[in-house]
Design a protein around this motif. Structure first.
Motif, PDB file in Angstrom:
ATOM      1  N   GLU A  76       0.885  -1.316  -0.194  1.00  0.00           N
ATOM      2  CA  GLU A  76       0.137  -0.052  -0.096  1.00  0.00           C
ATOM      3  C   GLU A  76       0.965   1.184   0.078  1.00  0.00           C
ATOM      4  O   GLU A  76       0.382   2.287  -0.731  1.00  0.00           O
ATOM      5  N   LYS A  77       1.913   1.252   0.633  1.00  0.00           N
ATOM      6  CA  LYS A  77       2.820   2.518   0.821  1.00  0.00           C
ATOM      7  C   LYS A  77       3.970   2.600   0.251  1.00  0.00           C
ATOM      8  O   LYS A  77       4.773   3.340   0.472  1.00  0.00           O
ATOM      9  N   ASN A  78       4.530   1.161  -0.325  1.00  0.00           N
ATOM     10  CA  ASN A  78       6.043   1.180  -0.672  1.00  0.00           C
ATOM     11  C   ASN A  78       6.876   1.495   0.353  1.00  0.00           C
ATOM     12  O   ASN A  78       7.960   1.980   0.184  1.00  0.00           O
ATOM     13  N   ILE A  79       6.713   1.160   1.670  1.00  0.00           N
ATOM     14  CA  ILE A  79       7.663   1.358   2.693  1.00  0.00           C
ATOM     15  C   ILE A  79       8.081  -0.222   3.246  1.00  0.00           C
ATOM     16  O   ILE A  79       7.159  -1.003   3.474  1.00  0.00           O
ATOM     17  N   THR A  80       9.170  -0.566   3.255  1.00  0.00           N
ATOM     18  CA  THR A  80       9.729  -1.970   3.625  1.00  0.00           C
ATOM     19  C   THR A  80      10.004  -1.916   5.027  1.00  0.00           C
ATOM     20  O   THR A  80      11.097  -1.163   5.646  1.00  0.00           O
ATOM     21  N   LEU A  81       9.125  -2.351   5.877  1.00  0.00           N
ATOM     22  CA  LEU A  81       9.386  -2.508   7.195  1.00  0.00           C
ATOM     23  C   LEU A  81       9.825  -3.843   7.693  1.00  0.00           C
ATOM     24  O   LEU A  81       9.240  -4.705   7.525  1.00  0.00           O
ATOM     25  N   LYS A  82      10.775  -3.949   8.258  1.00  0.00           N
ATOM     26  CA  LYS A  82      11.621  -5.571   8.684  1.00  0.00           C
ATOM     27  C   LYS A  82      11.522  -5.867   9.905  1.00  0.00           C
ATOM     28  O   LYS A  82      10.532  -6.715  10.227  1.00  0.00           O
TER      29      LYS A  82
END
Length: 183
Positions: A76-82
């Motif tokens: 949805e936001k194109n943010i990679t949270l690992k």
């Protein structure tokens, strides 16, 4: 002198002793069954063994610190949270104040905000082209990479700090890879 012969056992006292011994024997039998795993029990026409409940223990829950819902956020936001300890979380910037704000050049003035709770927190992530970060009331450091080189930046409290390409003499685009905050 007369020798003591002890107390006489009354019917009431004998009944109490019998009940106590019976309860002790029953408790011992149950404990034995629990330790040995049961005994064969007649069920219908064949003999089946009772399976102890302890053999059906669920697996262990092991925390791997993966960010919950990371796949949905990436889509949805194109943010990679690992990964993280749960004390730094992605939030909607309009939902309040006191957040760490990240500005990436490729996001057209859209800020990415993170809320910090507790005494400290950490979060590994990937956001490309980060150029500015606004700190909050916490002491915050971020790690960024460019190629194989890693740089650490101290973020000013409640002020914007130049990071990444705006702080690099060569103006190279950098990737935000970790946020660490302490009170």
């Amino acid at each position: 002198m007369k020798a003591s012969t002890g107390r006489a056992v009354t019917p009431r006292r004998a009944s109490f002793i019998a009940r106590t011994l019976g309860a002790a024997v029953a408790a011992g039998a149950l404990a034995w069954l629990a330790v040995t795993g049961g005994v064969p029990v007649e069920a219908g026409t064949k003999t089946e063994a009772v399976t102890p409940v302890a053999d059906e223990v669920p697996g262990y829950a092991i925390e791997d610190f993966s960010y919950p819902g990371a796949d949905k956020i990436l889509a949805e936001k194109n943010i990679t949270l690992k990964r993280g300890d749960g004390n730094i979380t992605l939030v909607d910037c309009a939902s309040g104040t006191g957040f760490i704000q990240v500005w990436a050049r490729e996001r057209d003035d859209e800020k990415i905000c993170f809320k910090v709770v507790g005494n400290s927190g950490w979060l590994t992530l990937e956001i490309p082209s980060v150029a500015l970060i606004k700190g909050n009331d916490y002491t915050t450091q971020v790690d960024m990479t460019v190629g194989t080189e890693e740089k650490t930046f101290d973020i000013a409290k409640n002020a914007w700090t130049s990071v990444g390409e705006t702080a690099d003499p060569q103006g190279r685009e950098q990737l935000l890879v970790e946020i660490r905050s302490t009170r």
